[in-house]
Design a protein around this motif. Structure first.
Motif, PDB file in Angstrom:
ATOM      1  N   ARG A  36      54.491  45.266 102.630  1.00  0.00           N
ATOM      2  CA  ARG A  36      53.519  44.867 103.652  1.00  0.00           C
ATOM      3  C   ARG A  36      52.142  45.467 103.411  1.00  0.00           C
ATOM      4  NH1 ARG A  36      56.422  47.191 108.701  1.00  0.00           N
ATOM      5  NH2 ARG A  36      54.571  46.408 109.758  1.00  0.00           N
ATOM      6  N   ALA A  37      52.017  46.380 102.458  1.00  0.00           N
ATOM      7  CA  ALA A  37      50.806  47.186 102.313  1.00  0.00           C
ATOM      8  C   ALA A  37      49.557  46.359 102.051  1.00  0.00           C
ATOM      9  CB  ALA A  37      51.007  48.215 101.195  1.00  0.00           C
ATOM     10  N   GLY A  38      49.630  45.397 101.121  1.00  0.00           N
ATOM     11  CA  GLY A  38      48.430  44.665 100.735  1.00  0.00           C
ATOM     12  C   GLY A  38      47.754  43.939 101.878  1.00  0.00           C
ATOM     13  N   PRO A  39      48.453  43.066 102.589  1.00  0.00           N
ATOM     14  CA  PRO A  39      47.826  42.347 103.704  1.00  0.00           C
ATOM     15  C   PRO A  39      47.298  43.271 104.803  1.00  0.00           C
ATOM     16  CG  PRO A  39      49.879  41.287 103.078  1.00  0.00           C
ATOM     17  CD  PRO A  39      49.823  42.585 102.332  1.00  0.00           C
ATOM     18  N   ILE A  40      48.040  44.353 105.091  1.00  0.00           N
ATOM     19  CA  ILE A  40      47.601  45.277 106.139  1.00  0.00           C
ATOM     20  C   ILE A  40      46.321  45.992 105.712  1.00  0.00           C
ATOM     21  CG2 ILE A  40      48.193  47.446 107.298  1.00  0.00           C
ATOM     22  CD1 ILE A  40      51.117  46.401 107.322  1.00  0.00           C
ATOM     23  N   ALA A  41      46.256  46.433 104.473  1.00  0.00           N
ATOM     24  CA  ALA A  41      45.055  47.114 103.984  1.00  0.00           C
ATOM     25  C   ALA A  41      43.860  46.172 103.963  1.00  0.00           C
ATOM     26  CB  ALA A  41      45.302  47.686 102.596  1.00  0.00           C
ATOM     27  N   ARG A  42      44.070  44.928 103.533  1.00  0.00           N
ATOM     28  CA  ARG A  42      42.955  43.961 103.503  1.00  0.00           C
ATOM     29  C   ARG A  42      42.438  43.673 104.904  1.00  0.00           C
ATOM     30  NH1 ARG A  42      46.162  41.775  99.296  1.00  0.00           N
ATOM     31  NH2 ARG A  42      47.193  40.314 100.716  1.00  0.00           N
ATOM     32  N   ASP A  43      43.343  43.554 105.851  1.00  0.00           N
ATOM     33  CA  ASP A  43      42.929  43.312 107.236  1.00  0.00           C
ATOM     34  C   ASP A  43      42.122  44.490 107.773  1.00  0.00           C
ATOM     35  OD1 ASP A  43      43.220  41.861 109.915  1.00  0.00           O
ATOM     36  OD2 ASP A  43      44.104  43.807 110.367  1.00  0.00           O
ATOM     37  N   TRP A  44      42.591  45.700 107.482  1.00  0.00           N
ATOM     38  CA  TRP A  44      41.877  46.893 107.972  1.00  0.00           C
ATOM     39  C   TRP A  44      40.485  46.964 107.354  1.00  0.00           C
ATOM     40  CZ3 TRP A  44      39.673  51.473 106.319  1.00  0.00           C
ATOM     41  CH2 TRP A  44      39.475  52.454 107.303  1.00  0.00           C
ATOM     42  N   LEU A  45      40.372  46.732 106.064  1.00  0.00           N
ATOM     43  CA  LEU A  45      39.073  46.789 105.393  1.00  0.00           C
ATOM     44  C   LEU A  45      38.136  45.693 105.894  1.00  0.00           C
ATOM     45  CD1 LEU A  45      40.305  47.612 101.800  1.00  0.00           C
ATOM     46  CD2 LEU A  45      38.881  49.099 103.235  1.00  0.00           C
ATOM     47  N   ALA A  46      38.680  44.552 106.280  1.00  0.00           N
ATOM     48  CA  ALA A  46      37.841  43.484 106.829  1.00  0.00           C
ATOM     49  C   ALA A  46      37.210  43.891 108.149  1.00  0.00           C
ATOM     50  CB  ALA A  46      38.678  42.212 107.019  1.00  0.00           C
ATOM     51  N   ARG A  47      37.870  44.798 108.843  1.00  0.00           N
ATOM     52  CA  ARG A  47      37.328  45.308 110.114  1.00  0.00           C
ATOM     53  C   ARG A  47      36.530  46.594 109.939  1.00  0.00           C
ATOM     54  NH1 ARG A  47      41.096  47.135 112.905  1.00  0.00           N
ATOM     55  NH2 ARG A  47      42.937  46.747 111.596  1.00  0.00           N
ATOM     56  N   HIS A  48      36.560  47.153 108.745  1.00  0.00           N
ATOM     57  CA  HIS A  48      35.845  48.393 108.448  1.00  0.00           C
ATOM     58  C   HIS A  48      34.994  48.157 107.204  1.00  0.00           C
ATOM     59  CE1 HIS A  48      39.162  49.698 111.001  1.00  0.00           C
ATOM     60  NE2 HIS A  48      38.442  50.761 111.307  1.00  0.00           N
ATOM     61  N   THR A  49      34.016  47.320 107.360  1.00  0.00           N
ATOM     62  CA  THR A  49      33.226  46.862 106.222  1.00  0.00           C
ATOM     63  C   THR A  49      32.361  47.950 105.614  1.00  0.00           C
ATOM     64  OG1 THR A  49      31.516  46.068 107.762  1.00  0.00           O
ATOM     65  CG2 THR A  49      33.195  44.480 107.026  1.00  0.00           C
ATOM     66  N   GLU A  50      32.253  49.085 106.297  1.00  0.00           N
ATOM     67  CA  GLU A  50      31.500  50.208 105.727  1.00  0.00           C
ATOM     68  C   GLU A  50      32.286  50.932 104.646  1.00  0.00           C
ATOM     69  OE1 GLU A  50      33.949  52.247 108.918  1.00  0.00           O
ATOM     70  OE2 GLU A  50      33.139  50.253 108.503  1.00  0.00           O
ATOM     71  N   MET A  51      33.566  50.540 104.463  1.00  0.00           N
ATOM     72  CA  MET A  51      34.427  51.202 103.493  1.00  0.00           C
ATOM     73  C   MET A  51      34.985  50.214 102.480  1.00  0.00           C
ATOM     74  SD  MET A  51      36.372  54.150 105.668  1.00  0.00           S
ATOM     75  CE  MET A  51      36.314  55.253 104.260  1.00  0.00           C
ATOM     76  N   LYS A  52      35.220  50.713 101.267  1.00  0.00           N
ATOM     77  CA  LYS A  52      35.823  49.920 100.201  1.00  0.00           C
ATOM     78  C   LYS A  52      37.135  50.572  99.801  1.00  0.00           C
ATOM     79  CE  LYS A  52      34.908  48.026  95.594  1.00  0.00           C
ATOM     80  NZ  LYS A  52      33.909  47.908  94.496  1.00  0.00           N
ATOM     81  N   GLY A  53      38.193  49.786  99.759  1.00  0.00           N
ATOM     82  CA  GLY A  53      39.517  50.342  99.529  1.00  0.00           C
ATOM     83  C   GLY A  53      39.895  50.461  98.068  1.00  0.00           C
ATOM     84  N   GLY A  54      40.876  51.302  97.815  1.00  0.00           N
ATOM     85  CA  GLY A  54      41.390  51.516  96.476  1.00  0.00           C
ATOM     86  C   GLY A  54      42.896  51.602  96.489  1.00  0.00           C
ATOM     87  N   LYS A  55      43.421  52.716  96.012  1.00  0.00           N
ATOM     88  CA  LYS A  55      44.865  52.897  95.867  1.00  0.00           C
ATOM     89  C   LYS A  55      45.560  52.978  97.221  1.00  0.00           C
ATOM     90  CE  LYS A  55      48.200  56.075  93.721  1.00  0.00           C
ATOM     91  NZ  LYS A  55      48.344  57.341  92.968  1.00  0.00           N
ATOM     92  N   MET A  56      46.775  52.434  97.278  1.00  0.00           N
ATOM     93  CA  MET A  56      47.616  52.512  98.466  1.00  0.00           C
ATOM     94  C   MET A  56      48.892  53.270  98.130  1.00  0.00           C
ATOM     95  SD  MET A  56      47.239  48.609  99.898  1.00  0.00           S
ATOM     96  CE  MET A  56      47.430  47.916  98.248  1.00  0.00           C
ATOM     97  N   ALA A  57      49.434  53.955  99.127  1.00  0.00           N
ATOM     98  CA  ALA A  57      50.695  54.674  98.935  1.00  0.00           C
ATOM     99  C   ALA A  57      51.472  54.663 100.242  1.00  0.00           C
ATOM    100  CB  ALA A  57      50.439  56.111  98.489  1.00  0.00           C
ATOM    101  N   CYS A  58      52.796  54.701 100.128  1.00  0.00           N
ATOM    102  CA  CYS A  58      53.664  54.820 101.298  1.00  0.00           C
ATOM    103  C   CYS A  58      54.230  56.235 101.310  1.00  0.00           C
ATOM    104  CB  CYS A  58      54.774  53.777 101.255  1.00  0.00           C
ATOM    105  SG  CYS A  58      54.135  52.101 101.574  1.00  0.00           S
ATOM    106  N   VAL A  59      53.922  56.959 102.365  1.00  0.00           N
ATOM    107  CA  VAL A  59      54.145  58.403 102.427  1.00  0.00           C
ATOM    108  C   VAL A  59      55.120  58.726 103.548  1.00  0.00           C
ATOM    109  CG1 VAL A  59      52.995  60.628 102.773  1.00  0.00           C
ATOM    110  CG2 VAL A  59      51.812  58.796 101.531  1.00  0.00           C
ATOM    111  N   GLU A  60      56.022  59.646 103.299  1.00  0.00           N
ATOM    112  CA  GLU A  60      56.949  60.078 104.344  1.00  0.00           C
ATOM    113  C   GLU A  60      56.228  60.900 105.402  1.00  0.00           C
ATOM    114  OE1 GLU A  60      61.139  61.055 103.326  1.00  0.00           O
ATOM    115  OE2 GLU A  60      60.312  61.288 101.304  1.00  0.00           O
TER     116      GLU A  60
END
Length: 351
Positions: A36-60
Motif C-alpha cells: 500500500r506504500a506507493g499510493p499512500i505516499a503519493r497522496d500525502w505528497l500531493a497534499r504536502h507540495t512543499e516536500m519531495k519524497g524519496g525512499k519508503m520503509a515499513c517500520v515496526e
C-alpha cells in the motif's frame, strides 16, 4: 504493527530532509504495508507540495521514534514537555501532551509540529492498537495543536472550542513563517495546520467505554478559546494552559477572566491535575498556587503603574522590574512578563 515511513525533503531546501510517518499505511504485516506504500505516499505528497519524497520503509512500532510518556493513572498517559520557550534545542516540544485509553484513544493536545505529533502517535502505538478516535485541543497555541494532522490521517476527530478556528486563522500565516525559524526547518518539515471537525460551545461528553471525558469550554482567560477535559474514571483534570508550572504564564486572553477562573476550585475535585506546562499535581492548591500568585502580582503591579500615570512604554519595564521578586521558579520570566505587562496594561488602563 508496521508503519509507513517516508523520507522527504523540502523543495525549497533540498538538503533539509525528514522522516515522515504516514499512519494511513499502518498494517499488521510488513507485506501489506509495503503493498500500500506507493499510493499512500503519493497522496500525502500531493497534499504536502512543499516536500519531495524519496525512499519508503515499513517500520515496526518498537523502532519508531517515540515521546517518553508516563502512566499517571490507569490508562491515562502524559508526556511532560520541556519547561522553556520553543527553540532549536527543544524543537518546539514544550507542551504537556496526554492520552486516555478506553475502547478507543482520546488525545489531549497534539504537540508543536508534525514530527512531535508522529512521536506521540508512536508512543500511543507502543501502549495500544486501539483506534484513536479523538484529538482534543485545549486552546489555540501552536505548541499544543500543530501535531494534529497525523492523528486526522489516522481517522481521529479533531475537537476544540468553537472559538478556536477563528483565533487560529488570524495567526496561522504568521506561525508558518515564524515557527520554522524558531525551531528549525527540519523539525517543522511537513507541518500543516488543519481544521476542527467538532466545534463545541457547551459542555460535551466523549464516551470511551470504561470512562468518559467531560469537555468544558471556559470564559476568556489564558486565551479566548480555553477548554478543560475531565476523565471520570481516574478523576484527572487536564487544564491546558489555564495552569502553568515552571514556565512563566503567558496572557493572551483576559487577566480578570483568568483570575476569576482560578478563584473557583473545580468540581468534582480532581485526583490529578495535568497543567499545560510542568509536572502533574495531586491537589488543586499545589497546581494552581504558582499561577494565582503570578497573575495576582501582574494585576497589582500593572494597576500601580497605571495609577502612577505611566505611559505604556514606561510601564512595561517598570512592571517587569516590580515583578522580579516573584521570578523564582519561572523559566523565561523577563521576556514573557514584558509581553504580559503590555497586555495587562491595555486591559487595566481604563479599569
Amino acid at each position: 504493527m508496521f508503519h509507513l515511513v517516508l523520507s522527504a525533503c523540502l523543495v525549497a531546501s533540498p538538503e533539509t530532509c525528514a522522516q515522515r510517518l504516514l499512519p494511513a499505511g499502518d498494517a499488521a504485516e510488513r507485506q501489506q504495508c509495503e503493498q500500500r506504500a506507493g499510493p499512500i505516499a503519493r497522496d500525502w505528497l500531493a497534499r504536502h507540495t512543499e516536500m519531495k519524497g524519496g525512499k519508503m520503509a515499513c517500520v515496526e512500532t518498537a523502532d519508531l521514534p517515540a515521546l517518553s510518556v508516563r502512566e499517571i493513572a490507569d490508562d491515562v498517559y502524559t508526556h511532560q514537555g520541556t519547561i522553556a520557550q520553543i527553540s532549536p534545542q527543544n524543537q518546539g516540544r514544550i507542551a504537556n501532551l496526554s492520552f486516555v485509553v478506553g475502547d478507543s484513544v482520546a488525545v489531549i493536545d497534539a504537540g508543536g509540529s508534525r514530527a512531535e505529533g508522529e512521536a506521540l502517535y508512536a508512543a500511543i502505538r507502543r501502549v495500544t492498537d486501539a483506534p484513536i478516535s479523538h484529538v482534543i485541543l485545549t486552546h489555540m497555541h501552536p505548541d499544543h495543536i500543530l501535531g494534529s494532522e497525523v492523528f486526522s490521517e489516522a481517522g481521529a476527530t479533531i475537537v476544540a472550542d468553537a472559538r478556536l478556528p477563528e483565533a487560529v486563522a488570524q495567526r496561522s500565516q504568521a506561525w508558518m513563517v515564524s515557527i520554522p525559524r524558531q525551531i528549525g526547518a527540519g523539525a517543522f518539515a511537513g507541518t500543516h495546520i488543519i481544521g476542527v471537525d467538532q466545534k463545541i460551545s457547551e459542555p460535551t461528553t466523549i464516551p470511551l467505554g470504561s470512562t468518559e471525558l467531560r469537555l468544558t469550554p471556559q470564559p476568556s482567560a489564558h486565551t479566548d478559546n480555553d477548554l478543560t477535559v475531565f476523565d471520570t474514571e481516574s478523576a484527572t483534570l487536564f487544564t491546558g494552559d489555564l495552569l502553568f508550572r515552571g514556565l512563566t504564564p503567558s496572557l493572551d486572553g483576559s487577566l480578570a477572566g483568568w483570575l476569576n477562573w482560578l478563584a473557583t476550585p473545580p468540581q468534582p475535585e480532581p485526583a490529578l491535575i495535568v497543567p499545560g506546562h510542568g509536572p502533574v499535581a495531586e491537589s488543586w492548591d499545589e497546581a494552581s498556587a504558582p499561577t494565582i500568585q503570578y497573575l495576582t502580582q501582574l494585576r497589582d503591579m500593572t494597576r500601580k503603574a497605571v495609577s502612577g500615570g505611566m505611559a505604556l512604554s514606561q510601564a512595561i519595564p517598570a512592571i517587569t522590574q516590580m515583578m522580579k521578586p516573584y521570578s523564582e521558579g519561572w523559566a523565561d520570566f523577563a521576556a514573557t512578563t514584558a509581553r504580559n505587562a503590555a497586555t495587562a496594561y491595555s486591559q487595566l488602563e481604563w479599569e
